[in-house]
Scaffold this motif. Structure first.
Motif, short mmCIF file in Angstrom:
data_model
loop_
_atom_site.label_atom_id
_atom_site.label_comp_id
_atom_site.label_asym_id
_atom_site.label_seq_id
_atom_site.Cartn_x
_atom_site.Cartn_y
_atom_site.Cartn_z
N THR A 98 -54.96 61.23 68.23
CA THR A 98 -53.73 60.42 68.12
C THR A 98 -52.63 61.25 67.44
O THR A 98 -51.46 61.13 67.77
CB THR A 98 -54.01 59.15 67.30
OG1 THR A 98 -55.17 58.51 67.84
CG2 THR A 98 -52.84 58.19 67.34
N VAL A 99 -53.05 62.08 66.50
CA VAL A 99 -52.07 62.89 65.75
C VAL A 99 -51.55 64.03 66.64
O VAL A 99 -50.34 64.22 66.78
CB VAL A 99 -52.71 63.45 64.47
CG1 VAL A 99 -51.75 64.37 63.74
CG2 VAL A 99 -53.14 62.29 63.55
N VAL A 100 -52.47 64.78 67.22
CA VAL A 100 -52.08 65.83 68.18
C VAL A 100 -52.89 65.59 69.46
O VAL A 100 -54.03 66.01 69.56
CB VAL A 100 -52.35 67.24 67.64
CG1 VAL A 100 -51.75 68.29 68.59
CG2 VAL A 100 -51.79 67.43 66.24
N VAL A 103 -52.94 59.79 55.62
CA VAL A 103 -52.02 60.93 55.72
C VAL A 103 -52.77 62.24 55.56
O VAL A 103 -52.55 63.21 56.30
CB VAL A 103 -50.89 60.79 54.66
CG1 VAL A 103 -50.20 62.12 54.43
CG2 VAL A 103 -49.88 59.74 55.10
N LEU A 104 -53.71 62.27 54.61
CA LEU A 104 -54.51 63.49 54.43
C LEU A 104 -55.34 63.77 55.68
O LEU A 104 -55.43 64.91 56.13
CB LEU A 104 -55.44 63.33 53.23
CG LEU A 104 -54.90 63.79 51.88
CD1 LEU A 104 -55.95 63.58 50.80
CD2 LEU A 104 -54.49 65.26 51.92
N ALA A 129 -54.63 62.89 58.68
CA ALA A 129 -53.69 63.37 59.70
C ALA A 129 -53.28 64.81 59.43
O ALA A 129 -53.15 65.63 60.35
CB ALA A 129 -52.45 62.47 59.74
N LEU A 130 -53.12 65.14 58.15
CA LEU A 130 -52.75 66.51 57.80
C LEU A 130 -53.85 67.48 58.24
O LEU A 130 -53.56 68.55 58.78
CB LEU A 130 -52.51 66.61 56.29
CG LEU A 130 -52.21 68.02 55.76
CD1 LEU A 130 -50.86 68.51 56.30
CD2 LEU A 130 -52.20 68.06 54.24
N PHE A 131 -55.09 67.10 58.04
CA PHE A 131 -56.18 68.00 58.42
C PHE A 131 -56.22 68.18 59.94
O PHE A 131 -56.49 69.28 60.44
CB PHE A 131 -57.53 67.48 57.88
CG PHE A 131 -57.62 67.57 56.38
CD1 PHE A 131 -57.21 68.71 55.71
CD2 PHE A 131 -58.11 66.52 55.62
CE1 PHE A 131 -57.28 68.80 54.32
CE2 PHE A 131 -58.18 66.60 54.23
CZ PHE A 131 -57.76 67.74 53.58
N SER A 150 -53.66 67.98 61.87
CA SER A 150 -52.47 68.75 62.18
C SER A 150 -52.67 70.24 61.89
O SER A 150 -52.33 71.11 62.71
CB SER A 150 -51.31 68.18 61.35
OG SER A 150 -50.10 68.71 61.75
N ILE A 151 -53.26 70.55 60.74
CA ILE A 151 -53.40 71.97 60.41
C ILE A 151 -54.55 72.63 61.18
O ILE A 151 -54.59 73.84 61.32
CB ILE A 151 -53.52 72.25 58.90
CG1 ILE A 151 -54.75 71.61 58.29
CG2 ILE A 151 -52.27 71.82 58.18
CD1 ILE A 151 -54.95 72.00 56.82
N ILE A 164 -46.44 69.39 60.40
CA ILE A 164 -46.66 67.94 60.51
C ILE A 164 -45.39 67.17 60.17
O ILE A 164 -45.20 66.05 60.63
CB ILE A 164 -47.84 67.50 59.59
CG1 ILE A 164 -48.25 66.06 59.88
CG2 ILE A 164 -47.51 67.71 58.13
CD1 ILE A 164 -49.50 65.61 59.15
N PHE A 194 -45.95 62.48 64.83
CA PHE A 194 -47.21 62.74 65.53
C PHE A 194 -47.10 62.25 66.97
O PHE A 194 -46.10 61.63 67.35
CB PHE A 194 -48.40 62.10 64.80
CG PHE A 194 -48.42 60.59 64.78
CD1 PHE A 194 -47.69 59.87 63.84
CD2 PHE A 194 -49.17 59.87 65.71
CE1 PHE A 194 -47.71 58.49 63.81
CE2 PHE A 194 -49.20 58.48 65.69
CZ PHE A 194 -48.46 57.79 64.74
N GLY A 195 -48.11 62.55 67.77
CA GLY A 195 -48.15 62.03 69.12
C GLY A 195 -47.67 63.02 70.18
O GLY A 195 -47.53 64.22 69.93
N ARG A 205 -43.83 71.01 69.38
CA ARG A 205 -44.60 72.18 68.93
C ARG A 205 -44.58 73.31 69.97
O ARG A 205 -44.65 74.48 69.62
CB ARG A 205 -46.06 71.79 68.66
CG ARG A 205 -46.28 71.05 67.36
CD ARG A 205 -47.77 70.73 67.22
NE ARG A 205 -48.13 70.36 65.86
CZ ARG A 205 -48.30 69.10 65.46
NH1 ARG A 205 -48.14 68.10 66.30
NH2 ARG A 205 -48.64 68.85 64.21
#
Lengths: 239, 549
Positions: free
Chosen positions: A72-74, A171-172, A174-176, A178-179, B345, B358-359, B366
């Protein structure tokens, strides 16, 4: 030696657990963790003291749920026709392909033991979300995985919203995700680039020199492109 | 039971605020011990690597309520991980009144009063003025956009040996090539050469009264596991005649709060008035064709820009909005800057703040990452951050490697929001002109606002009600206890703060030396710059003598 490692892992897990509990994220015991018995017992005991029902998931559902969140995040494309964790909202690789689950399992993060509880909590939130909208979720899948991409997105927005009580945890997470995509943060960067890490490739991250270090001998347009402020001091500072 | 050690001067933290007093006191003859929470690493240890466990050994991402702060965690402190922009604060900053409506800086600290101390720092570090041909592509693009929008733009003075610099853009992980002039290359080795002892992985937990006659403070510390800072491996205590606290603006107030019951209370301003330097970052999604068509730039055949990750992270900035005549909370500098991928992010792809970060659209953004340009506005915030009750140990609860949860709460006031809105407008006016780029500020959904420049949480001033330190950096009510890091800076600075933190630390040194001498330490002020240069010393000796009279 082994007791030293056990202590380190125990402290890591307890710190993560206490922080998660402090933010209101976890009221459930973290079971099925890889901690050695005495450590696991202490962790269970701590979380039992804090009370609450066990919503932890088994390993398969845990992975699928956390993959669905990372996707969902990426977002990325499905790995195969029966891939339910990845929603397939877009083409190309997403956080899952980039290694989001490996990222969460990184020993340095100390999050491994918490993954079943985090996944369980995410599914509890997904069930609450679905019930609130009169939606029936497929019982054969973990609740978050059973949501379609639009609902996963709206729920993620809710969970990370300014008034959400557990927002720091999501959020954390999602951060993981994301990175894992943007940094390949679970891999050494030179290795990740050699392996054509999908996230770094997506960004077109530059390549290093042969010695594994980056240098840009050509880096400037090489000309004056602006008039400097009239009150600049001799050293280049503002007045 | 541990044996309590003793030293003349104990310095807590080894960044700008700790290294500078450590050097001057050691060079002046005092016995100095420096306790640093983070590990000791050097150029060969600074890998070009984004893996968790590499740069995260020396950088902390501290999440508060409404704000996330980036801070260094190693010997050399933030000077090792910073981006080396070295600017003197504009004169009007020292006259700021903030939301309180009266002068916040001590009367004795003005730009002209601080200039000789800035000179000392610049002589030591030293600071280089980039030529336009040394400004990397992103800074060039920003400069050209400024010109087209009728603005001026300057190359940024940097603490970098420009001949050694490879423009690798890995400054956050420490400089592999020893081109960035961190404290590891000047004050710290000079302090060590003069006899100071620097102990890494020593996290100070409390400051209490000493029991040994002639010694004033007892500092208790934990020694941390170098592979996992959450794990203490031993503990100890040192008594000192003088203590200099320079644990950083997210460390110093927490340590002092925890020590308050032991020391019989703390000034009210400890842990209040935190400023994030008004930091406000925006990402521009640049149209490559427009770079060519509007600005006439080309870095190679068919490639107008495509260079976000190339070069020193900070290249150029605009001083246009540093207008001393403009009302407070509308002034700021706008600086081109690069942040590593961990912050990706925060870029917003749409205008819906709930889902912008996001999404699907974000992933498409990106794909254009090499065409991003980020700009940092350093605005006038309202010192509205406040720390809650301190955690049992450390500055925050370390959740994972490099990630901590802090009790710091930050809710921007209308004043701060006014500054941010003005900065957003300016970034758009420069970069969105004729469709050059699409500009959006970093999302606040993820961690609130983000600051790489924490300040003011134990600030100096003339008013005891709103400042914790007097104008000589001494903690009110606690003689011989000094604070010399970013926490001492009274307000946001409208520029990157490192040079000002360093100049204030230099300025505090004669006073710390005086206090040490009063306490019976054989020490005198007047060391040359660490490389032996003396012109900076000449500039301040007369001044400091005058001030001390």
């Amino acid at each position: 030696m082994s007791s030293g490692i056990g202590r380190r892992r125990l402290v890591a897990a307890l710190t993560a657990a206490v922080a998660a509990v402090a933010t209101g994220a976890l009221s459930a015991p973290a079971t099925a963790g890889p901690l050695p018995d005495p450590a696991q017992g202490l962790l269970d005991g701590l979380l039992d003291d804090l009370g609450g029902a066990d919503v932890s998931l088994g390993p398969v559902d845990t992975t699928a749920t956390l993959e669905a969140f990372a996707d969902t995040v990426v977002p990325g494309e499905k790995r195969h026709a029966r891939d339910h964790a990845i929603a397939g909202a877009t083409g190309g690789p997403g956080a899952v392909q980039a290694g989001a689950i490996d990222m969460l399992r990184l020993p340095e993060l100390g999050l491994g033991p918490l993954m079943p509880a985090l996944a369980g909590l995410l599914c509890t939130e997904a069930t609450r979300y679905a019930l609130g909208r009169g939606k029936v979720l497929l019982p054969s899948r973990p609740a978050f995985v059973a949501l379609d991409f639009g609902d996963r997105t709206r729920l993620t927005a809710q969970l990370t919203g300014p008034d959400a009580v557990d927002r720091q945890v999501w959020v954390l997470l999602a951060l993981f995700a994301s990175i894992a995509f943007d940094n390949a943060a679970h891999l050494h960067t030179v290795k990740a680039l050699e392996q054509r890490h999908p996230g770094l490739a997506w960004l077109r991250f530059p390549a290093p020199d042969a010695d594994g270090l980056w240098r840009f001998p050509t880096y400037s347009y090489g000309k004056r492109l602006a008039r400097e402020h009239p009150h600049t001091t001799a050293g280049g500072h503002p007045a | 039971m541990t044996v309590t050690e003793r030293t003349d001067v104990l310095v807590i933290g080894s960044g700008f605020g700790g290294s500078i007093p450590a050097y001057h006191l050691a060079a002046g003859g005092a016995e100095v011990v420096v306790l640093e929470r983070g590990p000791e690493l050097g150029a060969q240890d600074f890998a070009h690597d984004l893996r968790i466990g590499s740069y995260t050994r020396i950088v902390d991402l501290v999440q508060g309520d409404g704000i996330t702060v980036v801070a260094g965690n190693c010997v050399g402190g933030s000077s090792v991980v910073y981006f080396a922009a070295s600017l003197r604060a504009p004169g009007f900053v020292f006259d700021r009144e903030g939301g309180l409506g009266r002068r916040l800086w001590p009367q004795s600290v003005t730009r002209s009063a601080l200039d000789p101390w800035y000179d000392r720092v610049e002589e030591t570090i030293p600071v280089a003025r980039q030529e336009w041909g040394q400004v990397p592509y992103p800074g060039g693009l920003f400069a050209a956009a400024c010109t087209r929008a009728g603005r001026t733009c300057n190359p940024v003075p940097v603490a970098v040996d420009l001949d050694r610099c490879t423009n690798c853009n890995w400054m956050l992980g420490g400089c592999r090539f020893d081109a960035k002039r961190s404290m590891l290359l000047n004050y710290l080795p000079a302090a060590t050469a003069a006899g100071a002892e620097v102990r890494a992985l020593h996290e100070v937990q409390t400051i209490a009264p000493a029991t040994t006659p002639g010694y004033r403070y007892r500092v208790a510390y934990s020694v941390l596991d170098g592979d996992d800072y959450r794990v203490p491996v031993s503990a100890g205590a040192i008594e000192a005649k003088i203590v200099v606290v320079a644990a950083g603006a997210v460390g110093t107030p927490v340590l002092l709060q925890r020590s308050a019951p032991l020391l019989g209370g703390m000034p009210r301003a400890v842990g209040r008035y935190f400023s994030g330097n008004g930091d406000r970052v925006s990402i521009a999604d640049v149209d490559e064709d427009k770079v060519s068509d509007l600005l006439g730039l080309e870095r190679g055949p068919g490639s107008p820009y495509d260079a976000f990750p190339v070069g020193k992270p900070i290249g150029s900035m605009s001083y246009d909005r540093l207008d001393p005549q403009a009302p407070e909370f509308t002034r700021f500098s706008l600086q081109q800057i690069y942040f590593p991928g961990i912050t990706n992010i925060l870029a917003q792809a749409t205008d819906d703040p709930a889902t912008s970060w996001f999404g699907v659209e974000k992933k498409e953004l990106r794909a254009r990452w090499r065409s991003w340009l980020s700009v940092l506005a350093m605005t006038e915030d309202d010192n509205e951050g406040r720390f809650g009750l301190p955690p049992a140990t450390g500055s925050f609860t370390r959740v994972a490697s490099s990630v901590g949860l802090s009790t710091l709460r930050y809710r921007p006031t209308a004043n701060t929001l006014r500054g941010w809105a003005a900065a957003d407008d300016e970034a758009r006016a420069v970069l969105e002109r004729d469709g050059l780029a699409r500009v959006r500020p970093w999302s606040e959904a993820v961690g609130g606002s983000l600051s790489a420049h924490p300040l003011s949480s134990c600030r100096m001033g003339d008013d005891p009600a709103t400042s914790a330190l007097d104008d000589r950096n001494e903690l009110r009510g606690h003689p011989g206890l000094f604070v010399t890091d970013g926490a001492a800076v009274p307000t946001s600075l409208c520029v990157n703060p490192s040079l000002t933190i360093a100049a204030l630390a230099e300025r505090a040194c004669p006073h710390i030396v005086d206090r040490a001498a009063d306490a019976g330490v054989k020490v005198r002020y007047g060391a040359p710059a660490p490389d032996g240069s003396t012109s900076g010393r000449r500039g301040v000796l007369k001044l400091s003598t005058k001030e001390r009279r």
